[in-house]
Design a protein around this motif. Sequence first.
Motif, short mmCIF file in Angstrom:
data_model
loop_
_atom_site.label_atom_id
_atom_site.label_comp_id
_atom_site.label_asym_id
_atom_site.label_seq_id
_atom_site.Cartn_x
_atom_site.Cartn_y
_atom_site.Cartn_z
N LEU A 196 -33.22 -5.75 77.33
CA LEU A 196 -31.61 -5.68 77.52
C LEU A 196 -31.19 -6.97 77.86
CD1 LEU A 196 -32.27 -2.97 80.47
CD2 LEU A 196 -31.65 -2.77 77.85
N HIS B 229 -39.48 -3.35 79.64
CA HIS B 229 -38.37 -3.20 78.89
C HIS B 229 -37.42 -3.92 79.32
CE1 HIS B 229 -37.31 -0.44 82.46
NE2 HIS B 229 -36.14 -0.57 81.96
N GLU C 238 -36.84 1.63 71.54
CA GLU C 238 -36.31 2.70 72.11
C GLU C 238 -36.91 2.49 73.73
OE1 GLU C 238 -38.36 2.90 69.39
OE2 GLU C 238 -36.78 3.21 68.15
N LYS C 239 -37.92 1.63 73.88
CA LYS C 239 -38.26 1.46 75.10
C LYS C 239 -37.12 0.96 76.06
CE LYS C 239 -42.18 0.03 77.63
NZ LYS C 239 -43.12 0.84 78.19
N LEU D 34 -34.29 2.22 76.70
CA LEU D 34 -33.88 3.32 77.12
C LEU D 34 -34.72 4.28 78.12
CD1 LEU D 34 -32.60 5.09 73.73
CD2 LEU D 34 -31.30 3.46 75.38
N THR D 35 -35.91 3.47 78.51
CA THR D 35 -36.48 4.21 79.53
C THR D 35 -36.07 4.09 80.90
OG1 THR D 35 -38.04 2.37 79.73
CG2 THR D 35 -38.75 4.00 78.18
N GLY D 36 -35.18 3.26 81.11
CA GLY D 36 -34.71 3.21 82.43
C GLY D 36 -35.61 2.44 83.61
N ASP E 174 -31.20 -0.86 87.15
CA ASP E 174 -32.34 -0.96 86.08
C ASP E 174 -33.10 -2.00 86.68
OD1 ASP E 174 -33.82 -0.31 83.70
OD2 ASP E 174 -32.30 -0.32 82.40
#
Length: 194
Positions: free
Chosen positions: A38, A34, A54-55, A57-59, A84
Amino acid sequence: MWVPIVFNGHVFTQVDYDAYARQRDYILQRPRGHAALLYGGHIWHLAVITLPVEKALTGPTGIHQNEDVMFRAEDCYTGEEYFDDDLTNDEIALVIGTYYSYSDSKTLDTHLSWFPTPFHYDSSPEDYGCWTPYREFGYQNTNCGMTIPKTSRVWRGQLRGMSVMRKLHQKLENQALVFLQNMCSDLWQAQPNM
């Protein structure tokens, strides 16, 4: 996973691109994949075609001893640290489709890749801060086998852009810096390294 090796004179085909795409997808579908969402630029685009947005946002997947796999940011007011996942250099190389090209069994001649490195792309006037139709055209040409991996020198030349665009890009960067220094002076003063 290891960066693939080819010998000079290797003729790239759709089979090579398909093997690269499978390896890329494998890297991106791992827990820390993920982080590619970013990144921005080509890394982001290659991740978006494999992962749901949306992945992002998994942190983080956890705190690691190896700092190469973590992104760290510090709040300049409170000193609080935020972490992160990040991609290693090898993972980035695999995501953009890098090959090490050798002239014989011991001599590394060059690196080839299907897409430019973040270093070449992010420092070029072709980085408009968003994905553009022009970038999409280049991606589609690579994706459908209309091109072959390129050396760093070729990527640098292609991303260099026209002289007027380089000057415009530099002027915008300078103006953005002046704006931030003037409009955000209290925040700017708190940053010791700027």
